[in-house]
Scaffold this motif. Structure first.
Motif, PDB file in Angstrom:
ATOM      1  N   ASP A  21       0.984  -1.235   0.409  1.00 16.67           N
ATOM      2  CA  ASP A  21      -0.235   0.251  -0.092  1.00 16.67           C
ATOM      3  C   ASP A  21       1.117   0.786  -0.110  1.00 16.67           C
ATOM      4  O   ASP A  21      -0.095   2.136  -0.653  1.00 16.67           O
ATOM      5  CB  ASP A  21      -0.884  -0.091   0.972  1.00 16.67           C
ATOM      6  N   ARG A  25       0.878   4.244  -2.480  1.00 19.09           N
ATOM      7  CA  ARG A  25       1.011   5.814  -2.305  1.00 19.09           C
ATOM      8  C   ARG A  25       1.876   7.004  -2.608  1.00 19.09           C
ATOM      9  O   ARG A  25       1.567   7.683  -2.857  1.00 19.09           O
ATOM     10  CB  ARG A  25       0.665   5.942  -0.733  1.00 19.09           C
ATOM     11  N   LEU A  79      -6.048   5.776  10.766  1.00 19.57           N
ATOM     12  CA  LEU A  79      -7.043   4.626   9.353  1.00 19.57           C
ATOM     13  C   LEU A  79      -8.488   4.932  10.020  1.00 19.57           C
ATOM     14  O   LEU A  79      -9.116   4.345   9.089  1.00 19.57           O
ATOM     15  CB  LEU A  79      -5.665   3.837   9.056  1.00 19.57           C
ATOM     16  N   GLU A  83     -11.602   4.850   8.473  1.00 18.80           N
ATOM     17  CA  GLU A  83     -12.126   3.971   7.312  1.00 18.80           C
ATOM     18  C   GLU A  83     -13.648   2.709   8.212  1.00 18.80           C
ATOM     19  O   GLU A  83     -13.713   1.831   7.371  1.00 18.80           O
ATOM     20  CB  GLU A  83     -10.775   2.834   6.740  1.00 18.80           C
ATOM     21  N   VAL A 156      -9.366  -3.893   4.449  1.00 19.21           N
ATOM     22  CA  VAL A 156      -9.191  -2.330   3.723  1.00 19.21           C
ATOM     23  C   VAL A 156      -8.191  -2.094   3.209  1.00 19.21           C
ATOM     24  O   VAL A 156      -7.622  -1.885   1.961  1.00 19.21           O
ATOM     25  CB  VAL A 156      -9.531  -1.376   5.167  1.00 19.21           C
ATOM     26  N   LEU A 157      -6.720  -2.183   3.627  1.00 20.29           N
ATOM     27  CA  LEU A 157      -6.074  -2.318   2.700  1.00 20.29           C
ATOM     28  C   LEU A 157      -5.937  -3.074   1.366  1.00 20.29           C
ATOM     29  O   LEU A 157      -5.649  -2.781  -0.021  1.00 20.29           O
ATOM     30  CB  LEU A 157      -4.623  -3.274   3.393  1.00 20.29           C
ATOM     31  N   ARG A 159      -8.348  -4.040  -0.106  1.00 21.92           N
ATOM     32  CA  ARG A 159      -9.150  -2.734  -0.789  1.00 21.92           C
ATOM     33  C   ARG A 159      -8.686  -2.469  -1.659  1.00 21.92           C
ATOM     34  O   ARG A 159      -8.877  -1.717  -2.969  1.00 21.92           O
ATOM     35  CB  ARG A 159     -10.541  -2.355  -0.587  1.00 21.92           C
ATOM     36  N   ARG A 160      -7.816  -1.495  -0.274  1.00 18.04           N
ATOM     37  CA  ARG A 160      -7.216   0.116  -1.171  1.00 18.04           C
ATOM     38  C   ARG A 160      -5.971  -1.042  -2.559  1.00 18.04           C
ATOM     39  O   ARG A 160      -6.527   0.188  -3.926  1.00 18.04           O
ATOM     40  CB  ARG A 160      -6.402   0.522  -0.103  1.00 18.04           C
ATOM     41  N   GLU A 163      -7.727  -1.881  -5.817  1.00 18.32           N
ATOM     42  CA  GLU A 163      -9.035  -0.033  -6.421  1.00 18.32           C
ATOM     43  C   GLU A 163      -7.557   0.372  -7.359  1.00 18.32           C
ATOM     44  O   GLU A 163      -7.352   0.865  -7.851  1.00 18.32           O
ATOM     45  CB  GLU A 163      -9.318   0.613  -4.689  1.00 18.32           C
ATOM     46  N   ALA A 164      -5.631   0.239  -6.462  1.00 23.92           N
ATOM     47  CA  ALA A 164      -5.082   0.710  -6.896  1.00 23.92           C
ATOM     48  C   ALA A 164      -4.445   0.187  -8.763  1.00 23.92           C
ATOM     49  O   ALA A 164      -3.118   0.589  -8.638  1.00 23.92           O
ATOM     50  CB  ALA A 164      -3.664   1.446  -5.790  1.00 23.92           C
TER      51      ALA A 164
END
Length: 395
Positions: A21, A25, A79, A83, A156-157, A159-160, A163-164
């Motif tokens: 992640d 970022r 975080l 979230e 959550v990580l 999912r991110r 998405e990335a």
């Protein structure tokens, strides 16, 4: 590392996911691949810990654990808030149960203040205002401690990362590889993976993966099972938050403590016994290869000689429910004989040096194009976002 570089991360626990992640970022155009041998994420150390967000109280000032735990806890709770991940900042008590522990409690207070924590010394009466049922002749209150759902953090990580545009490959185990002058080539159970750099966050198998990729790590992972029990519904109201004993600096682990998680369940533990497999969550989980690797390591025997008395006590507590209950009753005298039930165990990936000493801090080693995180036990989950920041800055 250029923005368009290819990065592969080995390991799908919270640290590996946080590294992936962080890469995206910092450098959104990077091609990131995460390899995890299990079919799902956070199956081992991350998904089996007590859920505590540590404050950094115990760690030597100036150590990586102290610095990264403090910064990581702040990032992690931020975080969780952003979230809507279940979490709570509860504070915790470190309690002295007899007068002989008060000097160690005072030393721990000094260390906490040196690490920048808001530590409050409490009398026995003041400690009972926080935890009415706890036995204490004195205590420390550490406000910056909490609990979180680490599996939810990992979700959550993941999912991110999706998405990335990261390539997520569960069910993919690294079985070999080579580091050339131009790229890293990883042989996996699902084919070859190439990258410009690799980061290995393989936890219980960190040293093995390092050797597969041509590195000679300075340490060996020795697995220690931490066994937990849960308080029954009748007994759970006896504990409001987090209660820890005063640690003995002569012993390698913290000792049995009480933790009320975000789900309201109260866990007691862990003890620490040698696991008979790297993923040995019960006495029935035995791997001949893993056990031979441990018993064939001179560092293990040197460690065992140094701590044989405490090791024998931990073993007795593992095999006797009565002894385990007695150890909890030191903190919680009202606990009844039938107030504890079995709970899932975890296995700590502890790096041990050849001289038999435990690696007491995070340990990162680099070999060519590969960065190896070789020691990341507690508080690695708390510090995960800060560990990731450091590792990625080195790429």
């Amino acid at each position: 590392m250029t923005p368009a570089a290819r990065v592969v991360v080995v390991g799908g626990g919270i640290v590996g996911l946080a590294v992936a992640d962080r890469v995206l970022r910092d450098r959104p155009s990077t091609q990131v691949t995460v390899l995890e041998k299990e079919q799902d994420w956070a199956r081992h150390q991350t998904g089996r810990n007590s859920g505590v967000v540590h404050s950094g109280l115990y760690y030597p000032p100036g150590s990586l654990k102290a610095a990264w735990c403090r910064a990581g806890a702040t990032s992690l709770l931020r975080l969780a808030g952003e979230e809507s991940i279940p979490h709570a900042v509860t504070g915790k008590l470190v309690v002295a149960t007899h007068a002989g522990e008060l000097d160690r409690l005072a030393a721990l207070e000094e260390r906490g203040r040196a690490n920048g924590l808001a530590v409050t010394r409490l009398t026995a009466a003041q400690a009972r205002e926080h935890e009415p049922h706890i036995a204490a002749v004195g205590a420390l209150h550490v406000a910056e401690t909490g609990v979180v759902d680490y599996r939810a953090v990992c979700a959550v990580l993941v999912r991110r990362l999706r998405e990335a545009g990261a390539h997520l490959r569960p069910g993919t185990e690294v079985v070999g590889g080579r580091d050339t002058s131009r790229e890293v080539v990883l042989d996996t159970t699902r084919g070859e993976v190439t990258a410009d750099v690799a980061v290995v966050c393989a936890g219980l198998h960190a040293d093995r993966v390092a050797r597969l990729l041509g590195h000679r790590p300075s340490v060996r992972i020795v697995p220690f099972r931490g066994e937990y029990r849960s308080l029954t519904e009748r007994a759970a109201p006896l504990v409001r938050g987090l209660v820890y004993p005063v640690p003995d600096p002569a012993l390698p682990f913290l000792g049995v403590h009480l933790t009320r998680g975000v789900d309201g369940h109260v866990h007691a533990g862990p003890n620490a016994v040698l696991a008979l497999a790297r993923e040995g969550y019960t006495w029935g989980d035995v791997s001949a290869a893993d056990l031979a690797g441990t018993l064939g390591y001179a560092g293990f025997w040197r460690l065992a000689r140094r701590h044989h008395r405490s090791g024998a006590a931990e073993l007795a507590r593992s095999l006797s429910a009565r002894r385990f209950t007695e150890s909890v009753r030191r903190l919680l005298p009202e606990l009844g004989d039938d107030d504890l039930v079995d709970a899932p165990a975890g296995v700590r990936a502890q790096a041990v040096r050849p001289d038999g000493t435990l690696v007491d801090d995070f340990l990162v080693e680099r070999h060519g194009r590969v960065v190896h995180l070789l020691n990341a036990p507690s508080p690695a989950a708390t510090a995960s976002l800060e560990i990731a920041r450091h590792v990625v800055s080195q790429l």
